[in-house]
Design a protein around this motif. Structure first.
Motif, PDB file in Angstrom:
ATOM      1  N   ALA A 102       0.853  -1.270   0.070  1.00 29.51           N
ATOM      2  CA  ALA A 102       0.053  -0.082   0.037  1.00 29.51           C
ATOM      3  C   ALA A 102       0.912   1.242   0.124  1.00 29.51           C
ATOM      4  O   ALA A 102       0.534   2.281  -0.736  1.00 29.51           O
ATOM      5  N   GLN A 103       1.816   1.182   0.753  1.00 28.81           N
ATOM      6  CA  GLN A 103       2.799   2.428   0.726  1.00 28.81           C
ATOM      7  C   GLN A 103       3.539   2.512  -0.392  1.00 28.81           C
ATOM      8  O   GLN A 103       3.570   3.810  -1.097  1.00 28.81           O
ATOM      9  N   ALA A 104       4.135   1.683  -0.965  1.00 30.25           N
ATOM     10  CA  ALA A 104       4.811   1.620  -2.400  1.00 30.25           C
ATOM     11  C   ALA A 104       3.942   2.195  -3.442  1.00 30.25           C
ATOM     12  O   ALA A 104       4.550   3.050  -4.337  1.00 30.25           O
ATOM     13  N   TYR A 105       2.692   1.959  -3.159  1.00 34.57           N
ATOM     14  CA  TYR A 105       1.685   2.226  -4.360  1.00 34.57           C
ATOM     15  C   TYR A 105       0.997   3.519  -4.014  1.00 34.57           C
ATOM     16  O   TYR A 105       1.179   4.451  -4.930  1.00 34.57           O
ATOM     17  N   CYS A 106       0.509   3.744  -3.029  1.00 34.61           N
ATOM     18  CA  CYS A 106      -0.164   4.882  -2.650  1.00 34.61           C
ATOM     19  C   CYS A 106       0.256   6.189  -2.608  1.00 34.61           C
ATOM     20  O   CYS A 106       0.128   7.121  -3.074  1.00 34.61           O
ATOM     21  N   ALA A 107       1.817   6.210  -2.223  1.00 29.63           N
ATOM     22  CA  ALA A 107       2.525   7.242  -2.043  1.00 29.63           C
ATOM     23  C   ALA A 107       2.851   7.870  -3.627  1.00 29.63           C
ATOM     24  O   ALA A 107       2.613   9.107  -3.789  1.00 29.63           O
ATOM     25  N   ARG A 108       2.829   7.007  -4.511  1.00 26.34           N
ATOM     26  CA  ARG A 108       3.199   7.412  -5.949  1.00 26.34           C
ATOM     27  C   ARG A 108       1.907   7.844  -6.477  1.00 26.34           C
ATOM     28  O   ARG A 108       1.985   9.046  -7.173  1.00 26.34           O
ATOM     29  N   VAL A 109       0.716   7.367  -6.150  1.00 22.71           N
ATOM     30  CA  VAL A 109      -0.704   7.791  -6.756  1.00 22.71           C
ATOM     31  C   VAL A 109      -0.904   9.206  -6.214  1.00 22.71           C
ATOM     32  O   VAL A 109      -1.386   9.681  -6.896  1.00 22.71           O
ATOM     33  N   ALA A 110      -0.805   9.469  -5.053  1.00 24.40           N
ATOM     34  CA  ALA A 110      -1.145  10.586  -4.258  1.00 24.40           C
ATOM     35  C   ALA A 110      -0.321  11.740  -5.000  1.00 24.40           C
ATOM     36  O   ALA A 110      -0.732  12.873  -5.102  1.00 24.40           O
ATOM     37  N   VAL A 111       1.085  11.537  -5.208  1.00 24.13           N
ATOM     38  CA  VAL A 111       1.824  12.562  -5.707  1.00 24.13           C
ATOM     39  C   VAL A 111       1.525  12.805  -7.223  1.00 24.13           C
ATOM     40  O   VAL A 111       1.192  13.872  -7.621  1.00 24.13           O
ATOM     41  N   HIS A 112       1.128  11.787  -7.939  1.00 19.70           N
ATOM     42  CA  HIS A 112       0.838  11.830  -9.212  1.00 19.70           C
ATOM     43  C   HIS A 112      -0.595  12.782  -9.318  1.00 19.70           C
ATOM     44  O   HIS A 112      -0.781  13.571 -10.473  1.00 19.70           O
ATOM     45  N   ALA A 113      -1.603  12.144  -8.548  1.00 11.02           N
ATOM     46  CA  ALA A 113      -2.794  13.041  -8.574  1.00 11.02           C
ATOM     47  C   ALA A 113      -2.773  14.475  -8.140  1.00 11.02           C
ATOM     48  O   ALA A 113      -3.361  15.354  -8.586  1.00 11.02           O
ATOM     49  N   ALA A 114      -1.792  14.985  -7.187  1.00 10.90           N
ATOM     50  CA  ALA A 114      -1.604  16.115  -6.800  1.00 10.90           C
ATOM     51  C   ALA A 114      -0.954  16.858  -7.907  1.00 10.90           C
ATOM     52  O   ALA A 114      -1.271  17.988  -8.159  1.00 10.90           O
ATOM     53  N   GLU A 115       0.079  16.354  -8.561  1.00 15.70           N
ATOM     54  CA  GLU A 115       0.505  17.123  -9.694  1.00 15.70           C
ATOM     55  C   GLU A 115      -0.270  17.287 -10.853  1.00 15.70           C
ATOM     56  O   GLU A 115      -0.269  18.387 -11.424  1.00 15.70           O
ATOM     57  N   GLU A 116      -1.217  16.252 -11.131  1.00 18.91           N
ATOM     58  CA  GLU A 116      -2.190  16.324 -12.309  1.00 18.91           C
ATOM     59  C   GLU A 116      -3.080  17.665 -11.863  1.00 18.91           C
ATOM     60  O   GLU A 116      -3.834  18.401 -12.611  1.00 18.91           O
ATOM     61  N   CYS A 117      -3.416  17.600 -10.431  1.00 20.82           N
ATOM     62  CA  CYS A 117      -4.305  18.690  -9.863  1.00 20.82           C
ATOM     63  C   CYS A 117      -3.791  19.936 -10.096  1.00 20.82           C
ATOM     64  O   CYS A 117      -4.809  20.915 -10.732  1.00 20.82           O
ATOM     65  N   VAL A 118      -2.788  20.095  -9.851  1.00 21.89           N
ATOM     66  CA  VAL A 118      -2.093  21.328  -9.962  1.00 21.89           C
ATOM     67  C   VAL A 118      -2.140  22.005 -11.516  1.00 21.89           C
ATOM     68  O   VAL A 118      -2.346  22.889 -11.906  1.00 21.89           O
ATOM     69  N   GLN A 119      -1.463  20.846 -12.262  1.00 23.42           N
ATOM     70  CA  GLN A 119      -1.103  21.254 -13.973  1.00 23.42           C
ATOM     71  C   GLN A 119      -2.687  21.544 -14.460  1.00 23.42           C
ATOM     72  O   GLN A 119      -2.677  22.346 -15.180  1.00 23.42           O
ATOM     73  N   LEU A 120      -3.453  20.650 -14.183  1.00 22.09           N
ATOM     74  CA  LEU A 120      -4.820  20.622 -14.701  1.00 22.09           C
ATOM     75  C   LEU A 120      -5.636  21.818 -14.494  1.00 22.09           C
ATOM     76  O   LEU A 120      -6.700  22.332 -15.085  1.00 22.09           O
ATOM     77  N   HIS A 121      -5.429  22.658 -13.245  1.00 15.35           N
ATOM     78  CA  HIS A 121      -6.030  23.565 -12.781  1.00 15.35           C
ATOM     79  C   HIS A 121      -5.575  24.902 -13.315  1.00 15.35           C
ATOM     80  O   HIS A 121      -6.089  26.082 -13.191  1.00 15.35           O
ATOM     81  N   GLY A 122      -4.366  24.782 -13.989  1.00 13.33           N
ATOM     82  CA  GLY A 122      -3.604  25.812 -14.677  1.00 13.33           C
ATOM     83  C   GLY A 122      -3.147  26.652 -13.732  1.00 13.33           C
ATOM     84  O   GLY A 122      -2.600  26.495 -12.817  1.00 13.33           O
ATOM     85  N   GLY A 123      -3.150  28.047 -14.093  1.00 12.13           N
ATOM     86  CA  GLY A 123      -2.565  29.219 -13.205  1.00 12.13           C
ATOM     87  C   GLY A 123      -3.037  29.035 -11.873  1.00 12.13           C
ATOM     88  O   GLY A 123      -2.157  29.415 -10.852  1.00 12.13           O
ATOM     89  N   ILE A 124      -4.553  28.815 -11.758  1.00 18.11           N
ATOM     90  CA  ILE A 124      -4.829  29.009 -10.329  1.00 18.11           C
ATOM     91  C   ILE A 124      -4.336  27.758  -9.421  1.00 18.11           C
ATOM     92  O   ILE A 124      -4.400  28.058  -8.244  1.00 18.11           O
ATOM     93  N   GLY A 125      -3.986  26.865  -9.941  1.00 18.47           N
ATOM     94  CA  GLY A 125      -3.480  25.591  -9.216  1.00 18.47           C
ATOM     95  C   GLY A 125      -2.423  25.927  -8.455  1.00 18.47           C
ATOM     96  O   GLY A 125      -2.245  25.323  -7.396  1.00 18.47           O
ATOM     97  N   MET A 126      -1.501  27.002  -8.761  1.00 18.50           N
ATOM     98  CA  MET A 126      -0.498  27.278  -7.980  1.00 18.50           C
ATOM     99  C   MET A 126      -0.432  28.642  -7.080  1.00 18.50           C
ATOM    100  O   MET A 126       0.391  28.947  -6.592  1.00 18.50           O
ATOM    101  N   THR A 127      -1.625  29.002  -6.918  1.00 17.64           N
ATOM    102  CA  THR A 127      -1.832  30.270  -6.294  1.00 17.64           C
ATOM    103  C   THR A 127      -2.459  29.914  -4.759  1.00 17.64           C
ATOM    104  O   THR A 127      -2.869  28.751  -4.556  1.00 17.64           O
ATOM    105  N   TRP A 128      -2.259  30.924  -3.877  1.00 21.15           N
ATOM    106  CA  TRP A 128      -2.583  30.760  -2.352  1.00 21.15           C
ATOM    107  C   TRP A 128      -4.173  30.622  -2.556  1.00 21.15           C
ATOM    108  O   TRP A 128      -4.759  30.145  -1.405  1.00 21.15           O
ATOM    109  N   GLU A 129      -4.825  30.998  -3.372  1.00 23.25           N
ATOM    110  CA  GLU A 129      -6.251  30.849  -3.361  1.00 23.25           C
ATOM    111  C   GLU A 129      -6.779  29.729  -3.725  1.00 23.25           C
ATOM    112  O   GLU A 129      -8.016  29.447  -3.180  1.00 23.25           O
ATOM    113  N   HIS A 130      -6.020  28.617  -4.200  1.00 23.60           N
ATOM    114  CA  HIS A 130      -6.393  27.221  -4.397  1.00 23.60           C
ATOM    115  C   HIS A 130      -5.708  26.424  -3.421  1.00 23.60           C
ATOM    116  O   HIS A 130      -4.559  26.506  -3.618  1.00 23.60           O
TER     117      HIS A 130
END
Length: 165
Positions: A102-130
């Protein structure tokens, strides 16, 4: 002077610390799953609303594929995290293996999901507002909090008698 009472010898102490770290790693996988699920839900919701070229960006094929891939990863992470939690709760002899998987897999998935979240939100994903950037920071810190994915994979190899990569 002060006197102490020995509560446990080195072997019992090491076993107790290992049990605690195992439980922590298994439960952290559930938190990482929660991070991944939040990121996927937020990203799907945002890409349905955000328009570009008069169309929701979520309708673009390339983004659909990225979110579908992420959904598959989250489903698998859910299975791994639940398996670890169940093994820990029932005192299963498979708990060390389930927690490391679980740790070997879930750690990677959490990071990937968070990276995609930031990227697919565009500019707002990197702001303090989001909050997307907060989830990315949490995913990255949790990725190494109770052993890196590589350490867990090496542990898995030892538990199932395979050569570590």
């Amino acid at each position: 002077g002060l006197r102490g009472t020995l509560l446990a010898g080195p072997d019992a102490t090491l076993a107790a610390v290992r049990r605690g770290l195992l439980a922590g790693a298994g439960l952290l996988a559930s938190e990482q799953l929660g991070v991944a699920e939040w990121c996927l839900t937020e990203t799907v919701s945002y890409t349905r609303e955000r328009k570009q070229f008069n169309r929701p960006v979520g309708s673009f094929q390339a983004l659909k594929h990225r979110m579908a891939q992420l959904w598959l990863e989250v489903v698998s992470a859910r299975a791994a995290a639940r398996n670890a939690a169940d093994a820990l709760a029932t005192g299963s002899p498979e708990a060390p293996l389930a927690a490391s998987v679980a740790q070997a897999y879930c750690a990677r998935v959490a990071v990937h999901a968070a990276e995609e979240c930031v990227q697919l939100h565009g500019g707002i994903g990197m702001t303090w507002e989001h909050p997307a950037h907060l989830y990315l920071k949490r995913a990255k810190s949790a990725q190494i909090a109770l052993g890196s994915a590589g350490e867990h994979r090496a542990g898995i190899a030892g538990l199932v008698d395979l050569q570590a990569p």
